[in-house]
Design a protein around this motif. Structure first.
Motif, short mmCIF file in Angstrom:
data_model
loop_
_atom_site.label_atom_id
_atom_site.label_comp_id
_atom_site.label_asym_id
_atom_site.label_seq_id
_atom_site.Cartn_x
_atom_site.Cartn_y
_atom_site.Cartn_z
N ASN A 32 0.77 -1.36 -0.09
CA ASN A 32 -0.18 -0.05 -0.03
C ASN A 32 0.86 1.28 0.24
OD1 ASN A 32 -2.93 1.32 0.12
ND2 ASN A 32 -2.08 1.92 2.22
N LEU A 33 2.01 1.16 0.58
CA LEU A 33 2.80 2.40 0.60
C LEU A 33 3.82 2.37 -0.57
CD1 LEU A 33 4.42 2.05 4.35
CD2 LEU A 33 2.87 3.69 3.40
N GLY A 34 3.65 1.41 -1.54
CA GLY A 34 4.65 1.31 -2.67
C GLY A 34 5.89 0.82 -2.67
N LEU A 35 6.00 0.19 -1.43
CA LEU A 35 7.35 -0.63 -0.95
C LEU A 35 7.38 -2.01 -0.92
CD1 LEU A 35 8.11 2.15 1.82
CD2 LEU A 35 8.92 2.30 -0.69
N GLY A 36 6.49 -2.56 -1.57
CA GLY A 36 6.27 -4.05 -1.73
C GLY A 36 7.70 -4.82 -1.98
N GLN A 37 8.69 -4.16 -2.40
CA GLN A 37 9.94 -4.74 -2.62
C GLN A 37 10.66 -5.26 -1.69
OE1 GLN A 37 9.27 -1.60 -3.30
NE2 GLN A 37 11.00 -0.36 -3.22
N TYR A 38 10.24 -4.57 -0.49
CA TYR A 38 10.88 -4.90 0.97
C TYR A 38 10.10 -6.17 1.80
CZ TYR A 38 13.49 -0.73 0.03
OH TYR A 38 14.25 0.41 -0.41
N GLU A 39 9.22 -6.60 1.11
CA GLU A 39 8.46 -7.75 1.87
C GLU A 39 9.17 -8.77 2.17
OE1 GLU A 39 4.70 -10.92 0.82
OE2 GLU A 39 5.09 -9.22 -0.59
N THR A 40 10.14 -9.40 1.45
CA THR A 40 10.93 -10.39 1.62
C THR A 40 11.93 -10.23 2.97
OG1 THR A 40 10.86 -11.15 -0.66
CG2 THR A 40 12.79 -12.22 0.89
N ALA A 41 12.44 -8.85 2.86
CA ALA A 41 13.57 -8.50 4.00
C ALA A 41 12.66 -8.55 5.38
CB ALA A 41 13.94 -7.12 3.59
N PHE A 42 11.48 -7.78 5.41
CA PHE A 42 10.54 -7.93 6.54
C PHE A 42 10.42 -9.02 7.00
CE2 PHE A 42 10.56 -3.45 6.01
CZ PHE A 42 9.98 -2.62 6.89
N ARG A 43 10.16 -10.11 6.20
CA ARG A 43 9.48 -11.34 6.51
C ARG A 43 10.93 -12.39 6.90
NH1 ARG A 43 7.48 -12.74 2.20
NH2 ARG A 43 9.30 -14.00 1.36
N ASP A 44 11.95 -12.07 6.23
CA ASP A 44 13.16 -12.97 6.59
C ASP A 44 13.75 -12.54 7.86
OD1 ASP A 44 12.87 -14.19 4.43
OD2 ASP A 44 14.51 -13.30 3.27
N ASN A 45 13.56 -11.19 8.19
CA ASN A 45 14.02 -10.54 9.72
C ASN A 45 12.93 -10.74 10.70
OD1 ASN A 45 17.02 -9.27 9.29
ND2 ASN A 45 15.71 -9.17 7.40
N GLY A 46 11.70 -11.11 10.47
CA GLY A 46 10.71 -11.36 11.62
C GLY A 46 10.18 -10.15 11.88
N ILE A 47 10.06 -9.12 11.15
CA ILE A 47 9.37 -7.77 11.45
C ILE A 47 7.84 -8.10 11.20
CG2 ILE A 47 9.31 -5.48 10.71
CD1 ILE A 47 12.13 -5.85 10.10
N GLY A 48 7.10 -8.01 12.25
CA GLY A 48 5.70 -8.14 12.48
C GLY A 48 5.22 -6.88 12.76
N GLU A 49 3.83 -6.85 13.09
CA GLU A 49 3.09 -5.78 13.67
C GLU A 49 3.71 -5.01 14.90
OE1 GLU A 49 -1.43 -4.24 14.75
OE2 GLU A 49 -0.89 -6.35 14.30
N ALA A 50 4.10 -6.23 15.84
CA ALA A 50 4.49 -5.86 17.05
C ALA A 50 6.05 -5.12 17.11
CB ALA A 50 4.53 -7.10 18.08
#
Length: 220
Positions: free
Chosen positions: A9-27
């Motif tokens: 939604n922010l236009g930054l979907g290219q970082y989805e993998t980086a966020f997932r691989d580093n365990g970055i969730g809502e908390a």
């Protein structure tokens, strides 16, 4: 909250993998720093500023992320005094540029005094134009025009407040230069849109999120 959908939604979907691989969730989102974003591969200043501004908007009690169904308002109560209303509102986001670098070069107390003087001047500019400072976010603030008191020229008042903040910042920099303190540079973003305001003053709509994104992409 779906972090992947939020990034897209922010236009930054290219970082989805980086966020997932580093365990970055809502908390984890509210605790991210500039250094954290650099470490996971968010390379550009613009993308880092946009992410931090959007995270600040998520943390604000007066904003709601349209991609997060968990943040939808509670079911309205029957008491008419607790009913919500739809109304136009103008949101102003204001933030300093390069604050991490400046803060690292100063004593913590000196940095606090520098930021406090800036926030005081920015808050005065907002209130003089009939706005309300809804939240201070580190070295930035979010201001509302149109709530709790609405005026026909709320959008114009927000723009005039932004110009007043620029003038106040220029004056503050003149004083800082004479005392050997660093120059402060700011970014400002403004958005007007229809929102829903509940009895507690909480705002539900895209206007705060868009104002934060505009601020993150604005020229200093």
């Amino acid at each position: 909250m779906d972090v992947a959908a939020w990034l897209k939604n922010l236009g930054l979907g290219q970082y989805e993998t980086a966020f997932r691989d580093n365990g970055i969730g809502e908390a984890v989102l509210p605790h991210l720093t500039v250094e954290d974003l650099k470490e996971i591969g968010v390379a550009t200043v613009g993308d880092r500023r946009m992410l931090l501004a959007a995270i600040a908007a998520l943390a604000s009690p007066t904003s709601s992320d349209a991609t997060s169904p968990q943040r939808s308002p509670a079911r309205p109560k029957k008491d008419p005094e607790l009913s919500a209303e739809r109304r136009p509102i103008t949101v102003l986001f204001c933030d300093l540029v390069g604050s991490t670098t400046i803060a690292a070069a100063l004593d913590a107390e000196d940095w606090r005094n520098l930021v406090s003087a800036y926030l005081d001047a920015a808050s005065a500019a907002v209130t003089q134009m009939g706005g309300r400072v809804a939240k201070k976010l580190g070295d930035g603030l979010m201001a509302l025009f149109g709530h709790p008191i609405a005026q026909e020229n709320d959008s114009e008042r927000a723009v005039r407040a932004a110009l007043a903040i620029q003038r106040a910042l220029a004056e503050l920099n003149r004083e800082n230069a004479g005392a050997g303190r660093p120059e402060l540079v700011g970014r400002i973003g403004i958005e007007t849109g229809a929102v829903v305001v509940d009895s507690a003053g909480e705002i539900f709509g895209d206007a705060p999120n868009i104002a934060a994104r505009v601020q993150a992409l604005a020229d200093p």
